[in-house]
Design a protein around this motif. Structure first.
Motif, PDB file in Angstrom:
ATOM      1  N   HIS A 120     -61.916  26.035  37.062  1.00 19.78           N
ATOM      2  CA  HIS A 120     -61.334  25.820  38.393  1.00 19.78           C
ATOM      3  C   HIS A 120     -60.641  24.457  38.456  1.00 19.78           C
ATOM      4  O   HIS A 120     -59.565  24.313  39.042  1.00 19.78           O
ATOM      5  N   ARG A 121     -61.255  23.458  37.839  1.00 22.16           N
ATOM      6  CA  ARG A 121     -60.686  22.109  37.862  1.00 22.16           C
ATOM      7  C   ARG A 121     -59.526  21.954  36.868  1.00 22.16           C
ATOM      8  O   ARG A 121     -58.597  21.189  37.109  1.00 22.16           O
ATOM      9  N   MET A 122     -59.635  22.652  35.739  1.00 22.98           N
ATOM     10  CA  MET A 122     -58.645  22.509  34.665  1.00 22.98           C
ATOM     11  C   MET A 122     -58.180  23.903  34.237  1.00 22.98           C
ATOM     12  O   MET A 122     -58.633  24.433  33.226  1.00 22.98           O
ATOM     13  N   PRO A 123     -57.317  24.526  35.011  1.00 16.50           N
ATOM     14  CA  PRO A 123     -56.927  25.919  34.772  1.00 16.50           C
ATOM     15  C   PRO A 123     -56.317  26.170  33.393  1.00 16.50           C
ATOM     16  O   PRO A 123     -56.381  27.291  32.890  1.00 16.50           O
ATOM     17  N   ASP A 124     -55.735  25.147  32.781  1.00 16.49           N
ATOM     18  CA  ASP A 124     -55.087  25.332  31.486  1.00 16.49           C
ATOM     19  C   ASP A 124     -56.009  25.023  30.307  1.00 16.49           C
ATOM     20  O   ASP A 124     -55.590  25.126  29.155  1.00 16.49           O
ATOM     21  N   ALA A 125     -57.240  24.642  30.585  1.00 14.88           N
ATOM     22  CA  ALA A 125     -58.180  24.342  29.504  1.00 14.88           C
ATOM     23  C   ALA A 125     -58.515  25.623  28.737  1.00 14.88           C
ATOM     24  O   ALA A 125     -58.473  26.723  29.283  1.00 14.88           O
ATOM     25  N   GLU A 126     -58.861  25.450  27.473  1.00 14.23           N
ATOM     26  CA  GLU A 126     -59.229  26.586  26.623  1.00 14.23           C
ATOM     27  C   GLU A 126     -60.739  26.546  26.382  1.00 14.23           C
ATOM     28  O   GLU A 126     -61.287  25.484  26.051  1.00 14.23           O
TER      29      GLU A 126
ATOM     30  N   PHE B 165     -61.625  25.117  15.983  1.00 13.01           N
ATOM     31  CA  PHE B 165     -61.324  25.082  17.420  1.00 13.01           C
ATOM     32  C   PHE B 165     -60.937  23.682  17.888  1.00 13.01           C
ATOM     33  O   PHE B 165     -60.173  23.520  18.833  1.00 13.01           O
ATOM     34  N   LYS B 166     -61.508  22.664  17.227  1.00  8.13           N
ATOM     35  CA  LYS B 166     -61.242  21.262  17.579  1.00  8.13           C
ATOM     36  C   LYS B 166     -61.508  20.977  19.061  1.00  8.13           C
ATOM     37  O   LYS B 166     -60.616  20.567  19.816  1.00  8.13           O
ATOM     38  N   PRO B 167     -62.752  21.167  19.510  1.00 12.98           N
ATOM     39  CA  PRO B 167     -63.057  20.946  20.931  1.00 12.98           C
ATOM     40  C   PRO B 167     -62.971  19.474  21.315  1.00 12.98           C
ATOM     41  O   PRO B 167     -63.179  18.583  20.480  1.00 12.98           O
ATOM     42  N   ASP B 168     -62.676  19.248  22.583  1.00 12.05           N
ATOM     43  CA  ASP B 168     -62.690  17.889  23.129  1.00 12.05           C
ATOM     44  C   ASP B 168     -64.071  17.516  23.653  1.00 12.05           C
ATOM     45  O   ASP B 168     -64.387  16.335  23.809  1.00 12.05           O
ATOM     46  N   VAL B 169     -64.890  18.526  23.947  1.00 12.71           N
ATOM     47  CA  VAL B 169     -66.245  18.293  24.432  1.00 12.71           C
ATOM     48  C   VAL B 169     -67.086  19.520  24.100  1.00 12.71           C
ATOM     49  O   VAL B 169     -66.564  20.641  24.030  1.00 12.71           O
ATOM     50  N   ALA B 170     -68.384  19.290  23.880  1.00 16.91           N
ATOM     51  CA  ALA B 170     -69.313  20.387  23.590  1.00 16.91           C
ATOM     52  C   ALA B 170     -70.445  20.359  24.608  1.00 16.91           C
ATOM     53  O   ALA B 170     -70.973  19.286  24.938  1.00 16.91           O
TER      54      ALA B 170
ATOM     55  N   LYS C 111     -59.864  21.470  25.179  1.00 19.35           N
ATOM     56  CA  LYS C 111     -60.599  22.563  24.554  1.00 19.35           C
ATOM     57  C   LYS C 111     -62.086  22.294  24.732  1.00 19.35           C
ATOM     58  O   LYS C 111     -62.567  21.211  24.372  1.00 19.35           O
ATOM     59  N   ILE C 112     -62.786  23.276  25.301  1.00 18.13           N
ATOM     60  CA  ILE C 112     -64.185  23.087  25.669  1.00 18.13           C
ATOM     61  C   ILE C 112     -65.023  24.174  24.994  1.00 18.13           C
ATOM     62  O   ILE C 112     -64.750  25.368  25.155  1.00 18.13           O
ATOM     63  N   VAL C 113     -66.018  23.769  24.233  1.00  8.69           N
ATOM     64  CA  VAL C 113     -66.904  24.723  23.571  1.00  8.69           C
ATOM     65  C   VAL C 113     -68.272  24.658  24.242  1.00  8.69           C
ATOM     66  O   VAL C 113     -68.768  23.568  24.569  1.00  8.69           O
ATOM     67  N   LEU C 114     -68.837  25.823  24.504  1.00 13.18           N
ATOM     68  CA  LEU C 114     -70.137  25.919  25.171  1.00 13.18           C
ATOM     69  C   LEU C 114     -71.055  26.825  24.369  1.00 13.18           C
ATOM     70  O   LEU C 114     -70.605  27.795  23.745  1.00 13.18           O
TER      71      LEU C 114
END
Length: 369
Positions: free
Chosen positions: A32-38, A97-102, A8-11
């Motif tokens: 593109h690298r991680m098609p299943d990422a949210e 959301f519990k992101p893995d990276v911001a 899970k990626i928050v921007l």
């Protein structure tokens, strides 16, 4: 390469296209690298990201936040309340959301979002586009793990071991504009035998540049120049009367920037970080007219980093009356100077910026894993 495929990626990046489009470019590369990422974007309510991000296919949530005005205004009196509200809601978003990276690319909303992400142990990265950092990224720098920059010398502001020079992300369609020249000329219905001037003042528009172009329309005609003029959202109603008159076409906004750049022989532009980065990749002769109404005059600093390499021209707003006609006509009259500037600015381009930033994001994800 990250191995987990459900990240899970928050921007957060917004306020202007200069913050929004780099964030979208980074998200597109990661998708593109991680098609299943949210993915989830966080922006400022009532700003252009609330429209542009969904158009790019991503979800966005808005915070009640704005910048501090230079004058004493009612907006400034409201700022503490907006800040408290945005911090509270940013914390709710992070918890939910519990992101893995911001990832932050600048703008009002990125401050509360990245701060709350870092306070909750989320690996975080900011991307500083300018040669002189904005206040948001200066404040965030101590809380994040990585700072991707586009210019040298940022150790004055940031911890040196956090800095990675990547350049600024740009729209991928700009990487091969030479192949689009003929199609672009047809798209804009340009006349053969005339030089094409592309005028850019940012997504909202630049008042002083628009005033200049209006004043010099007859002059451009004497120079055998046709004009593609992006006047901006705030000014389109005022200047649309010139559309398709005297070899001029007026646009509120150019969605097909790759074709606009491909069509251009010369570009007049503000010197926002994203514009400078795009123009380096495009490799066309540029006259920068920096906005003087920005923090620390950073647009002039951005432009001078290019001008000092004999890769562009600069005319300050208060010198336009004296210098513009002379400098512009000299450039038009010298194909050699046009070629020299175009070649030199292209040498400065950092074409792998988006991929390099995505690499740093993946490193943070590996650390978290």
């Amino acid at each position: 390469m990250a191995t987990k495929n459900t990240y899970k990626i928050v921007l957060s990046g917004g306020g202007t296209g200069g913050h929004i489009y780099p964030a979208i470019a980074i998200a597109n590369e990661l998708k593109h690298r991680m098609p299943d990422a949210e993915f989830l974007f966080v922006g400022a309510k009532d700003r252009m990201e609330m429209e542009k991000i969904p158009q790019a296919g991503y979800k966005i949530e808005g915070l009640w936040i704005s910048g501090i005005q230079r004058q004493l205004t009612m907006k400034n009196l409201m700022f503490p309340f907006k800040l408290m509200s945005s911090l509270y809601n940013a914390r709710k978003i992070v918890k939910s959301f519990k992101p893995d990276v911001a990832i932050g690319t600048g703008g009002f909303a990125s401050g509360p979002l990245l701060y709350m992400a870092s306070q909750n142990g989320i690996p975080s990265l900011i991307q500083e586009q300018n040669s002189f950092p904005g206040i948001t990224n200066k404040l965030l720098a101590k809380h994040v793990q990585k700072i991707c920059v586009a210019y040298d010398g940022l150790e004055r502001f940031f911890q040196a071991d956090k800095i990675i020079k990547t350049g600024n992300p740009v729209r991928q369609g700009l990487l091969d504009i030479n192949s689009k020249t003929e199609e672009a000329k047809k798209l804009f219905d340009l006349k053969e035998g005339k030089l094409t001037l592309l005028v850019l003042g940012g997504s909202l528009g630049a008042r002083r540049i628009n005033e200049l172009i209006e004043k010099e329309l007859d002059f451009f005609d004497t120079q055998n120049v046709q004009v593609i003029w992006q006047c901006g959202k705030l000014y389109y109603q005022q200047y649309k009367i010139y559309n398709n008159t005297v070899n001029v076409q007026v646009h509120e906004f150019l969605n097909n920037m790759d074709f606009a750049y491909a069509a251009a022989d010369i570009v007049i532009s503000r010197a926002g970080a994203s514009s400078v980065s795009e123009l380096c990749i495009v490799g066309k002769p540029v006259i920068f007219i920096p906005s003087p109404n920005v923090a620390e005059d950073h647009q002039t600093k951005n432009a001078m980093a290019i001008v000092d390499n004999n890769a562009a021209m600069i005319i300050k707003e208060d010198e336009l009356e004296v210098d513009f006609k002379n400098k512009f006509s000299q450039l038009v009259a010298s194909p050699q100077k046009q070629k020299e500037l175009g070649e030199n600015i292209k040498k400065i381009a950092l074409v792998n910026a988006t991929k390099d930033i995505a690499d740093e994001v993946e490193k943070l994800l590996k650390v978290k894993s």
